[in-house]
Design an enzyme around this catalytic site. Structure first.
Site: not given
Ligand code: UT7
Length: 326
Positions: A113, A253, A283
């Protein structure tokens, strides 16, 4: 002083939407659980014939169009991804081919990520040293291809898509002010894909044991994410003699609304300073920050001179921040 300035942003997604109600039909879960525990309402899912390079290339084209430059002018393409089209060649090479960016060096960064911010940090160094004048940095994932659709702990969390930025060498105050990247491999097992690498190569056993799917100890990752992202944000602000009050926009994020709110609270960031769009995309790992940035940019949330902070955390473990004067 030469800085790397973001002169174009772009994003791209599959058309197919999977809502929490759709996921209720797959595993023992509820819209209420997913919404209250994560903030996610729906996510995009790639269909047959759509790959990571598909969305990466489309997002890059949109960013190039905004920057008003051609792919032939690009010196460097970096794709942050953990779901490349193939183990090799790099997805960045496939993007280079799709765009016909013939003079660009192209490679992938696997930092989960944090992949987009890792790529941004590398490209920033290329531009500051004069090794590149124009770069494309892309975060792109088709995570739904490595998700176990029988595992309620993970299948509701992830989505597909890509975001991209064009970086250009400019002189002046605007551009990337700093990047910081970190990792701690002692926690590698908390979030990983056990199969299909050199340790557990593809076999009937990797299929039977579901090693082809990602595994996450969500609770542990949650706690470490809050701490690391808070530290990374403080590091970026301190390095530039700023405080959270100086931020016009904070783009973290997009993994979990509760993580984002906890960090926002610890930093003292207001709702107006915070950008969140994970309710629509879930996500998307390396793609989440550039997707959010493109939306913020195209909806007028960022103006010239604004101070924007990016903050990421992911498998590895990895974490990273970047502070930008727009
Ligand atoms: O992208 C970078 C890294 N990733 C992240 O940052 C993700 C970090 N982690 C998280 O976002 C959260 O930990 C999750 C959303 C994954 C899980 O939320 P949680 O509040 O930490 O729940 P939990 O894992 O502690 O599970 C609580 C309960 C469990 O039941 P028991 O054992 O208490 O009976 C789970 O089995 O919730 C259960 N559960 C579910 N129930 C309904 C787990 N997933 C689901 C589900 N629906 N989808």
């Amino acid at each position: 002083m030469i800085r790397a300035k973001i002169t174009g942003t772009g994003s791209a997604f599959p058309d197919k939407v999977l809502t929490n109600c759709d996921i209720e039909k797959l595993v023992d879960t509820s819209d209420d659980w997913i919404t209250s525990r994560t903030g996610i309402k729906e996510r995009r899912v790639a269909v047959e014939g759509e790959y990571t390079s598909t969305f990466a290339s489309r997002a890059a084209e949109n960013a190039l169009q905004m920057a008003g430059i051609t792919a032939a002018e690009i010196d460097l393409i970096i794709v942050g991804t953990i779901t490349p089209d193939f183990p090799f060649p790099a997805t960045a090479c496939l993007v280079q081919n799709n765009l016909k960016a013939s003079k660009a060096a192209a490679f992938d960064v696997a930092a989960a990520c944090s992949g987009f911010l890792y790529g941004l940090s590398v490209a920033d160094k290329f531009i500051k040293t004069g090794a590149a004048k124009k770069a494309l940095v892309i975060g792109a994932e088709v995570l739904t291809r490595i998700v176990d659709w029988d595992d309620r702990n993970t299948c509701c969390l992830f989505g597909d898509g890509a975001g991209a930025v064009v970086l250009e060498a400019v002189s002046g105050d605007a551009g990337i002010l700093s990047t910081h990247i970190h990792s701690d491999g002692t926690y590698w097992e908390l979030l990983h894909q056990p199969g299909c690498g050199s340790r557990n190569p593809a076999s009937q056993k990797t299929l039977d044991d579901k090693q082809i799917f990602l595994r996450m100890q969500g609770n542990e990752v949650f706690k470490l994410a809050v701490r690391a992202m808070e530290d990374a944000a403080h590091e970026a602000l301190a390095a530039n003699g700023m405080t959270a009050a100086d931020l016009n926009l904070f783009i973290p994020h997009q993994a979990n609304r509760r993580i984002i709110d906890a960090i926002g609270k610890r930093l003292g960031v207001s709702d107006e300073q915070l950008f969140v769009n994970l309710e629509r995309y879930g996500n998307t790992s390396a793609a989440s920050i550039p997707i959010a940035l493109d939306e913020a940019n195209r909806t007028g949330r960022i103006k010239s001179g604004d101070i924007v902070l990016f903050d990421a955390f992911g498998g590895g473990l990895t974490w990273a921040s970047a502070l930008v004067r727009w």
